[in-house]
Design an enzyme around this catalytic site. Structure first.
Site, PDB file in Angstrom:
ATOM      1  N   ASP A  97      39.323  44.889  38.188  1.00 35.93           N
ATOM      2  CA  ASP A  97      38.197  44.448  38.565  1.00 35.93           C
ATOM      3  C   ASP A  97      37.152  44.319  37.298  1.00 35.93           C
ATOM      4  OD1 ASP A  97      38.948  43.245  41.062  1.00 35.93           O
ATOM      5  OD2 ASP A  97      38.515  45.245  41.840  1.00 35.93           O
ATOM      6  N   ASP A 158      43.788  39.084  44.031  1.00 33.10           N
ATOM      7  CA  ASP A 158      42.413  38.946  43.555  1.00 33.10           C
ATOM      8  C   ASP A 158      42.321  38.977  41.970  1.00 33.10           C
ATOM      9  OD1 ASP A 158      43.163  40.504  46.015  1.00 33.10           O
ATOM     10  OD2 ASP A 158      41.025  41.339  45.967  1.00 33.10           O
TER      11      ASP A 158
HETATM   12  N1  GLY Z   1      38.420  42.333  45.226  1.00 34.02           N
HETATM   13  C1  GLY Z   1      38.369  42.824  46.525  1.00 34.02           C
HETATM   14  C2  GLY Z   1      37.949  41.951  47.846  1.00 34.02           C
HETATM   15  O1  GLY Z   1      38.142  40.895  47.550  1.00 34.02           O
HETATM   16  O2  GLY Z   1      37.806  42.745  48.522  1.00 34.02           O
END
Ligand code: GLY
Length: 376
Positions: A97, A158
């Protein structure tokens, strides 16, 4: 709603956003919000400086700065960028992330102000992200674990939204490794995450030593084989972005398949459930999936000729106008805008404001008004 009406509608909403966010930003010095408690933003600086959502309020500040040039927003965004240095210097707090965190802070700052210090931060974050690539399985490792390697083979959908940090680093440095890693991961995601019908898995596990496919998990959705809506939104927007950065038609086609599946599953009331395959008697909602999908659909619409362009534009407007009518809180005494977001289907808590719901709602409205600072 035709394009003219959509633009008029967005101008009105933009005025409401500016009025509200101006008041909220003025009283939100030094905080990194995740949610709000009784209408007031909380602060994750000490709670978890490494949390994946910690760039979104800064990103919203950059969007407001781009639209208004009010230095208050620049100050707020830069405060958070500096705080996140504590995360950049904490190896255990870095994961895939990095894209969400540093595209919306340091890379945005560099794009807007030309700050060399910010460019340096974003490149460090990109290097760390590139270092998570597993060459045997050709995927970017998602999350960390306690050091036992139990998640060394996990990739999640994600991550498609984190790839733009690598595309950015490639453009900045001309080093093709960033591009190679991003596209190898996108190819793996196309093959193992996107199902025949255009829906997406949340988690795929590979053997981290051999790269072989092991299994899928339901992750933040209802269960294995289900269709977690925020994951569908990440896939929709993420593949659109990979197309945008590479010009590869295969990513555009994948984005269209995911978008068509998403549109076909929008319930009659236009509000998005947590999972498109949750039980029929379960009404749990995730407004953030609608906001993210709107951004993806609008960006997709820009990449396509008519009549497809209008198809995706209309779908985005349907989601956005529903969100504005049913889920936006315009009370100036309340810090958040979008209500009823959900982190994960099996969490104890559901349907509460989450900062990325606000961020993507603003980004989508800005795409319609032309006020957007492109972050991805
Ligand atoms: N990237 C984590 C979520 O969408 O919760």
């Amino acid at each position: 709603m035709n394009r003219r009406e959509a633009s008029d509608w967005a101008q009105q909403v933009s005025r409401r956003i500016k009025e509200k966010v101006g008041v909220v930003a003025a009283r939100s010095q030094g905080i990194i919000p995740f949610t709000s408690v009784e209408g007031r933003f909380d602060d994750w600086t000490d709670k978890n400086l490494c949390w994946w959502t910690n760039g979104f309020w800064a990103g919203e500040m950059w969007q407001l700065y781009n639209a208004t040039k009010d230095p208050l927003y620049l100050e707020r965004a830069q405060e958070i960028e500096k705080k996140l240095d504590g995360n950049l210097m904490n190896a255990g707090g870095l994961d895939h992330d990095n894209g969400f965190k540093w595209l919306l802070t340091a890379a945005a700052d560099y794009r807007i102000t030309g700050s060399k210090e910010s460019r340096n931060r974003a490149l460090l974050a990109a290097d760390n992200l590139a270092g998570r690539f597993n060459p045997a399985g050709r995927f970017i490792r998602a999350w960390n674990d306690g050091g036992d390697g139990s998640r060394a083979g996990w990739a999640i959908i994600d991550c498609m939204m984190n790839l733009p940090l690598l595309y950015w680093a490639y453009r900045e440095t001309k080093d093709p490794r960033y591009l190679q890693i991003a596209t190898l991961h996108a190819d793996t995601a196309e093959r193992f995450f996107i199902r025949e019908d255009g829906s997406a898995n949340h988690i795929v596990e590979f053997n981290p030593a051999t790269g072989e496919f092991v299994r899928t998990y339901g992750g933040q959705g209802y269960g294995e084989g289900s269709s977690w809506t925020r994951g569908q939104s990440w896939a929709l927007y993420g593949f659109t972005l990979s197309y945008l950065h590479t010009g590869e038609a295969k990513y555009l086609n994948t984005a269209k398949r995911v978008a068509n599946y998403f549109i076909a599953n929008i319930p009659e009331n236009g509000l998005i459930p947590v999972d498109f395959r949750q039980p029929l008697d379960c009404a749990l909602e995730d407004s953030t999936a609608a906001a993210i999908a709107s951004c993806g659909l609008l960006e997709l619409s820009r990449q396509l000729p008519e009549p497809e362009s209008t198809l995706y534009h209309r779908a985005a407007l349907r989601l956005l106008t529903t969100l504005e009518r049913e889920r936006c809180n315009w009370d100036l005494a309340c810090d958040h805008i979008v209500e009823k977001g959900t982190g994960a289907f099996h969490d104890e808590r559901h349907e509460y404001p989450i900062i990325y719901g606000d961020y993507y709602f603003v980004e989508a409205v800005w795409k319609l008004t032309g006020e957007e600072s492109f972050m991805w």
